[in-house]
Scaffold this motif. Sequence first.
Motif, PDB file in Angstrom:
ATOM      1  N   GLU A 332       0.872  -1.053   0.066  1.00  0.00           N
ATOM      2  CA  GLU A 332       0.038  -0.016  -0.118  1.00  0.00           C
ATOM      3  C   GLU A 332       0.858   1.278   0.252  1.00  0.00           C
ATOM      4  OE1 GLU A 332      -2.804  -0.280   3.468  1.00  0.00           O
ATOM      5  OE2 GLU A 332      -3.855  -1.948   2.342  1.00  0.00           O
ATOM      6  N   GLY A 333       1.855   1.302  -0.826  1.00  0.00           N
ATOM      7  CA  GLY A 333       2.959   2.297  -0.978  1.00  0.00           C
ATOM      8  C   GLY A 333       3.843   2.622   0.220  1.00  0.00           C
ATOM      9  N   GLU A 334       3.765   1.712   1.200  1.00  0.00           N
ATOM     10  CA  GLU A 334       4.937   1.825   2.187  1.00  0.00           C
ATOM     11  C   GLU A 334       5.903   0.857   1.834  1.00  0.00           C
ATOM     12  OE1 GLU A 334       5.269   1.066   7.230  1.00  0.00           O
ATOM     13  OE2 GLU A 334       3.588   0.260   6.237  1.00  0.00           O
ATOM     14  N   ASP A 366       7.498   4.981   5.658  1.00  0.00           N
ATOM     15  CA  ASP A 366       7.755   5.760   4.533  1.00  0.00           C
ATOM     16  C   ASP A 366       7.017   5.354   2.997  1.00  0.00           C
ATOM     17  OD1 ASP A 366       9.629   7.691   5.393  1.00  0.00           O
ATOM     18  OD2 ASP A 366      11.216   6.156   5.726  1.00  0.00           O
ATOM     19  N   LEU A 367       6.296   6.392   2.624  1.00  0.00           N
ATOM     20  CA  LEU A 367       5.800   6.087   1.091  1.00  0.00           C
ATOM     21  C   LEU A 367       6.741   6.179   0.099  1.00  0.00           C
ATOM     22  CD1 LEU A 367       2.775   7.991   1.816  1.00  0.00           C
ATOM     23  CD2 LEU A 367       2.696   5.360   2.205  1.00  0.00           C
ATOM     24  N   VAL A 368       6.761   5.222  -0.915  1.00  0.00           N
ATOM     25  CA  VAL A 368       7.949   5.182  -1.896  1.00  0.00           C
ATOM     26  C   VAL A 368       7.621   4.691  -3.180  1.00  0.00           C
ATOM     27  CG1 VAL A 368       9.613   4.781  -0.033  1.00  0.00           C
ATOM     28  CG2 VAL A 368       8.869   2.814  -1.332  1.00  0.00           C
ATOM     29  N   ILE A 378      11.559   8.834  -2.410  1.00  0.00           N
ATOM     30  CA  ILE A 378      10.630   8.892  -1.272  1.00  0.00           C
ATOM     31  C   ILE A 378       9.476   9.912  -1.581  1.00  0.00           C
ATOM     32  CG2 ILE A 378      10.463   9.699   0.977  1.00  0.00           C
ATOM     33  CD1 ILE A 378      12.435   7.319   0.472  1.00  0.00           C
ATOM     34  N   LYS A 379       8.314   9.271  -1.122  1.00  0.00           N
ATOM     35  CA  LYS A 379       6.849  10.216  -1.711  1.00  0.00           C
ATOM     36  C   LYS A 379       6.369  10.997  -0.323  1.00  0.00           C
ATOM     37  CE  LYS A 379       5.918  10.224  -5.199  1.00  0.00           C
ATOM     38  NZ  LYS A 379       6.455  10.747  -6.304  1.00  0.00           N
ATOM     39  N   GLY A 380       6.603  10.343   0.815  1.00  0.00           N
ATOM     40  CA  GLY A 380       6.252  11.083   2.172  1.00  0.00           C
ATOM     41  C   GLY A 380       6.331   9.715   3.113  1.00  0.00           C
ATOM     42  N   PRO A 396       1.754  15.498   3.448  1.00  0.00           N
ATOM     43  CA  PRO A 396       2.142  16.731   3.642  1.00  0.00           C
ATOM     44  C   PRO A 396       3.413  17.181   2.891  1.00  0.00           C
ATOM     45  CG  PRO A 396       2.761  15.629   5.692  1.00  0.00           C
ATOM     46  CD  PRO A 396       1.814  14.913   4.840  1.00  0.00           C
ATOM     47  N   GLU A 397       4.207  16.172   2.528  1.00  0.00           N
ATOM     48  CA  GLU A 397       5.542  16.179   1.989  1.00  0.00           C
ATOM     49  C   GLU A 397       5.273  16.590   0.280  1.00  0.00           C
ATOM     50  OE1 GLU A 397       6.546  13.474   5.320  1.00  0.00           O
ATOM     51  OE2 GLU A 397       4.966  13.884   3.746  1.00  0.00           O
ATOM     52  N   TRP A 398       4.075  16.276  -0.030  1.00  0.00           N
ATOM     53  CA  TRP A 398       3.831  16.386  -1.594  1.00  0.00           C
ATOM     54  C   TRP A 398       3.501  17.983  -1.694  1.00  0.00           C
ATOM     55  CZ3 TRP A 398      -2.009  15.908  -2.844  1.00  0.00           C
ATOM     56  CH2 TRP A 398      -2.030  16.468  -4.482  1.00  0.00           C
TER      57      TRP A 398
END
Length: 487
Positions: A332-334, A366-368, A378-380, A396-398
Amino acid sequence: MTFARKLFKKLIHNPNKIWIMDDNKNISYGQVLADIDLLKEKFSKNTLNLKHKVIGIAMKTSYDFIIADLICLKEQAITLPIPLEFDNTQIKSLLNNVQIILVRNDSDMNRLTSILPKKPIMNVMSGKMHKGNNTHTMECPNLLHNITKIIHTSGTTSNPKGVLIKDESLNILVHNLLNVFPKNPLTYLSLVPLSLLVEQIFGIYCTLLSDGKLILPPESLADFGGYESDSEAYLDLIRKYQPNFMYLAPRLLEDLNKLASIEGFKKDAYYITGGAKINHETLKKLDHKGIKIYEGYGLSETTSVVSINGPDDRRIGTAGKILPHLNYKINEGELLLKGSTICAGYFTKDESSCDIDEEGYLHTGDLVEIDEDRYLTIKGRKKNLLILSNARNISPEWVESKLKHHNVIEDCIILGDGKDFLTALILGAKPSKITSIIHKVNSELPNFAQIQNSINIPDIEKFKRKYFTVTGRPRRSLIHKEYINDL
């Protein structure tokens, strides 16, 4: 062969070789060994036995730190280094369960004895000892796993966690990093605190095992913490010594990019960065000027480095290739990681601690994205996801990355969890420019992710000192807690 034996084999083999430059003094392998023996004599006089003890090291970046670290490795002690920039509560939470604390001057000894009066504390310079009354100690858990270090990392509260690092992990990580790094001897300038594991790995272990040199900053210069208002003294050191290898904190990169001239900076150096979000426009501009920056990514829970760009296969905007000793999968993105450098658990922990599942995979949070060549982007942060009152999830990083494309913004933090809209805390931009920047950024975002409110932070240094980690990461939970009423 243990990691300590590998290091000491190198020291013993060529005693006349110069390794460390400290305040313009050249220190050889032989001198390092002699100073380790001298410190061991001071321990003996104070009847201190280090073996399998948890030893707190409360020192700034210095030659004394290196000698303390090496003797603890040799004597099979477990080191827990802390940055002196921590406040008294943070220091107490980490060092409350160690058996012995090492400092390097009377000022630090006085501070530590006031925080932990019952702990044995020794000044490694003078041999002076505060004996204390060591009744509240705890044997380091998982000693059967050959724990060699306990490394602090940020928690959800102001108190940091302690991550258990294995001897085997250091051995494998340093070996694989040296296969990625330039093959010539590495000359490293240490500017950030040696209490950070990545700085120990780059500055102490990689330089020693590559037949390189380690340059220490002047005694008068504080460790770089990422929030200093003036980076000139640190940039001057880079000009002076021209290292071919070093870690540059994101803040230093931004200030380097602002210089009118980069004359004096080594253009073929292997400058590594990471730890906080990097403005890729800054990297491209430095690249155009002839200074290549190599992004990496890591966690304390993985013995620091997970991925890094090498000198022959760099891709700007990615954190490089995942190192070969790690297996990964994405759920799931992690990012989930498994391998020989995963930590053995925690000395102290809280709800922000990473989970290790039944298959041995560390859930990084971490979303990657990872491409077919193992390059990591790294996406967030999964745990940083903001859930608005309309049930929309936003990283928020986006949104922050959109704001940081504008060079007048030094940094920013997006808040809004549980609220109807997003608020941006803006550092560095003039209030007159904020409205137009937000308008432009909002034009690039979907309606639900647009910024509806902003707060200008005029005192950047004070804000970063309180709300950012040493490596430049915002303490989001603390910021949210203290600014919730302004949203």
